[in-house]
Design a protein around this motif. Structure first.
Motif, short mmCIF file in Angstrom:
data_model
loop_
_atom_site.label_atom_id
_atom_site.label_comp_id
_atom_site.label_asym_id
_atom_site.label_seq_id
_atom_site.Cartn_x
_atom_site.Cartn_y
_atom_site.Cartn_z
N ALA A 1 1.21 -7.24 -2.50
CA ALA A 1 -0.22 -7.46 -2.31
C ALA A 1 -0.85 -6.39 -1.42
CB ALA A 1 -0.45 -8.85 -1.72
N GLN A 2 0.00 -5.75 -0.61
CA GLN A 2 -0.58 -4.75 0.30
C GLN A 2 -1.06 -3.50 -0.43
OE1 GLN A 2 2.59 -5.43 -0.22
NE2 GLN A 2 3.99 -3.89 0.60
N PHE A 3 -0.59 -3.30 -1.67
CA PHE A 3 -1.00 -2.12 -2.43
C PHE A 3 -2.28 -2.41 -3.19
CE2 PHE A 3 3.53 -1.25 -1.90
CZ PHE A 3 3.50 0.08 -1.51
N LYS A 4 -3.40 -2.18 -2.58
CA LYS A 4 -4.65 -2.34 -3.32
C LYS A 4 -5.69 -1.40 -2.72
CE LYS A 4 -6.47 -6.24 -0.72
NZ LYS A 4 -6.84 -7.64 -0.72
N GLY A 5 -6.60 -0.95 -3.60
CA GLY A 5 -7.66 -0.05 -3.16
C GLY A 5 -7.10 1.17 -2.47
N ALA A 6 -7.71 1.51 -1.35
CA ALA A 6 -7.26 2.69 -0.61
C ALA A 6 -5.84 2.54 -0.12
CB ALA A 6 -8.20 2.94 0.56
N ASP A 7 -5.41 1.29 0.03
CA ASP A 7 -4.07 1.05 0.55
C ASP A 7 -2.98 1.23 -0.49
OD1 ASP A 7 -5.08 0.59 3.00
OD2 ASP A 7 -5.15 -1.59 2.76
N ARG A 8 -3.34 1.78 -1.63
CA ARG A 8 -2.31 2.02 -2.63
C ARG A 8 -1.35 3.12 -2.17
NH1 ARG A 8 -2.83 -0.88 -7.08
NH2 ARG A 8 -4.87 -1.65 -7.72
N ILE A 9 -1.69 3.85 -1.10
CA ILE A 9 -0.72 4.74 -0.46
C ILE A 9 -0.46 4.23 0.96
CG2 ILE A 9 -2.52 6.41 0.20
CD1 ILE A 9 -0.29 8.56 -0.12
N LEU A 10 0.81 4.04 1.25
CA LEU A 10 1.19 3.44 2.53
C LEU A 10 2.30 4.23 3.18
CD1 LEU A 10 1.54 -0.31 1.46
CD2 LEU A 10 -0.34 0.70 2.78
N PHE A 11 2.31 4.22 4.50
CA PHE A 11 3.48 4.72 5.23
C PHE A 11 4.43 3.55 5.40
CE2 PHE A 11 6.01 5.64 8.97
CZ PHE A 11 6.44 6.92 8.66
#
Ligand code: ZN
Length: 511
Positions: free
Chosen positions: A336-346
């Motif tokens: 669920a954390q991968f959405k919108g701008a957060d589709r790239i994460l450290f």
């Protein structure tokens, strides 16, 4: 000329005191090469370079004769047609004086190194096979009617070696001209390479400069492409036609990002006027010439902070729900954390690779985003490496989305995924596209500055060869599309040498 004229040779001008029995002047026979002083034509000889394929620009069409493959380059010496860009044939001139004599001048060709070192053409743009000036007999020879001289013919160098031309004409002294077919060869660890490493010595040798490779030529070298020939005397312990250098320390380079990959226009000047360039580094469709060096210089731009907020400051990562992955409404638990701008994460937990594509499921290929691990930040890499690495992962996201949405219908990823019923069977196809994107990115070094020096060209070649192994096993129509996919990449390869078998990391076109 029609044959009305009866006189065969002009009479010498009559002098008042001459006797009436003047012998016809002795014929003087000459073979010369423009620009080669007579004193040098036997002592050193006229240099001609091995005909360079870069001015040919022809590639095999569909269904070429074995062992050739469609799209592979046609060697210049195999290409028998007019080649208007030809600029490396050597002109030689035959003359017999006085003009207009009867009889034939014979041209012998004596090759000391190999009988097939040269080919002779009536014009400097080559021509069809039937235009080749045929040599027969032993030594190989041909004849020209004396009254058609003076005449120029053109020497094509086919492989390094020395060739002696000799001309004969009844009543005249024999004349000779020596030809050295030369080539500048560049090697590292004994191999010709598409990309040379700055950390290892590069070895340059002029091949074919004669017996013992010397014959009295002088060799002056420009190893950094600045137009100045800095090395003018033989290196201690080496043949005069050999030099070596390392590009890591010298020449010194200004510290900027562009230096992470560099092309050096290496040249050697023979005898003060004949210049040979290293042609290994020509790019398809033009561009800088010279040898490509992956500078082990750790140059580039500073990395952003090693957290998600830091990654989001990089404008090259253009993330949205339509690009690069499209909104996935069936977001699975745990993603669920991968959405919108957060589709790239450290993600500190990503430890194996520099970055990972996050996807789920077989057949459907739910694609969520990219997780960047700490490796890029802990291995001395730069922002350019980060961008190239993430762009590689974006390729994978787009591949999964193409499977998920089947857009466009019948695309290569959907066909491969259906055929293999899962992602594992066609991984080399995914990786070949990912690594190719890094090879094309001119901002990043050809070698990532990881501890082990991740070599992008080698990674690409390894995956490419796995694809060539898989290809014959695929059923039509998957095979047809897979072949087109590989051909498309092959066409876009920017390094001509990558299609030449004698180079390390060269590849073949798909069969
Ligand atoms: Zn990959």
């Amino acid at each position: 000329m029609a044959g009305e004229t009866k006189t065969t040779a002009p009479a010498p001008p009559a002098k008042p005191s001459s006797t009436s029995t003047v012998a016809p002047p002795k014929a003087v026979l000459e073979i010369t090469s423009p620009g080669v002083p007579n004193a040098d034509k036997m002592s050193r000889g006229a240099p001609v370079r091995v005909n360079d394929d870069h001015d040919n620009g022809k590639f095999w069409p569909a269904n070429p004769p074995a062992p050739h493959r469609e799209l592979e380059p046609i060697f210049d010496f195999e290409h028998l047609e007019d080649t208007p860009n030809e600029d490396d044939l050597l002109e030689i001139k035959l003359d017999v004086k006085p003009a207009g004599q009867k009889g034939n001048v014979t041209l012998n060709v004596q090759s000391q190194d190999a009988a097939d070192s040269i080919r002779l053409w009536p014009k400097k743009t080559k021509g069809k096979a039937t235009d080749v000036i045929t040599l027969t007999g032993n030594p190989p020879q041909t004849q020209f009617a004396a009254n058609t001289l003076p005449k120029s013919i053109f020497v094509e160098g086919l492989k390094p070696g020395q060739v002696l031309f000799e001309v004969n004409f009844p009543g005249a002294s024999v004349d000779r001209l020596k030809i050295n077919v030369v080539k500048l060869r560049v090697q590292q660890t004994g191999r010709q390479k598409i990309i040379y490493l700055a950390s290892e010595e590069v070895f340059f040798r002029v091949l074919g400069a004669g017996r013992n490779e010397v014959v009295g030529y002088t060799f002056e070298w420009d190893l950094d492409g600045d137009g100045r020939f800095e090395i003018t005397s033989p290196m201690p312990g080496k043949d005069p036609n050999v030099v070596t250098t390392k590009y890591g320390g010298s020449p010194q380079l200004p510290p900027n990002a562009a230096n992470t990959r560099k092309v050096f226009d290496v040249a050697v000047r023979l005898n003060g006027n004949f210049i040979l360039h290293a042609t290994d580094g020509l790019f398809t469709g033009g561009g800088a010439a010279g040898i490509r060096v992956a500078l082990d210089s750790h140059q580039g731009t500073a990395l952003p902070a090693d957290n998600t907020a830091g990654l989001h400051t990089v404008p090259e990562f253009r993330w949205s729900d339509t690009f690069p992955i499209k909104f996935d409404s069936s977001s699975a638990p745990g993603f669920a954390q991968f959405k919108g701008a957060d589709r790239i994460l450290f993600d500190r937990a990503v430890t194996g690779d520099a970055a990972q594509t996050v996807f789920l499921g077989t057949g459907k290929r739910q694609a969520f985003g990219v997780a960047v691990g700490p490796r890029i930040f802990t291995s001395g890499q730069v922002r350019e490496d980060l961008i190239a690495t993430v762009n590689h992962e974006i390729k994978h996201l787009q591949q999964y989305v193409a499977v998920r949405d089947n857009t466009p219908a019948g695309n290569i990823w959907k066909l491969l995924d259906d055929h293999f019923s899962g992602a594992n069977g066609y991984k080399p196809f995914r990786e070949v596209e990912g690594h190719f994107s890094e090879l094309l990115d001119t901002r990043v070094s050809w070698i990532h500055h990881t501890l082990e020096g991740q070599n992008e060209i080698k990674s690409f070649v390894d995956e490419w060869n796995k694809c060539l192994t898989i290809l014959p096993s695929l059923p039509v129509p998957v095979k047809v599309e897979a072949r087109k996919f590989l051909q498309d990449i092959y066409r876009k390869i920017p390094f001509f040498e990558m299609k030449r078998s004698q180079y390390t990391d060269a590849i073949r076109a798909p069969e």
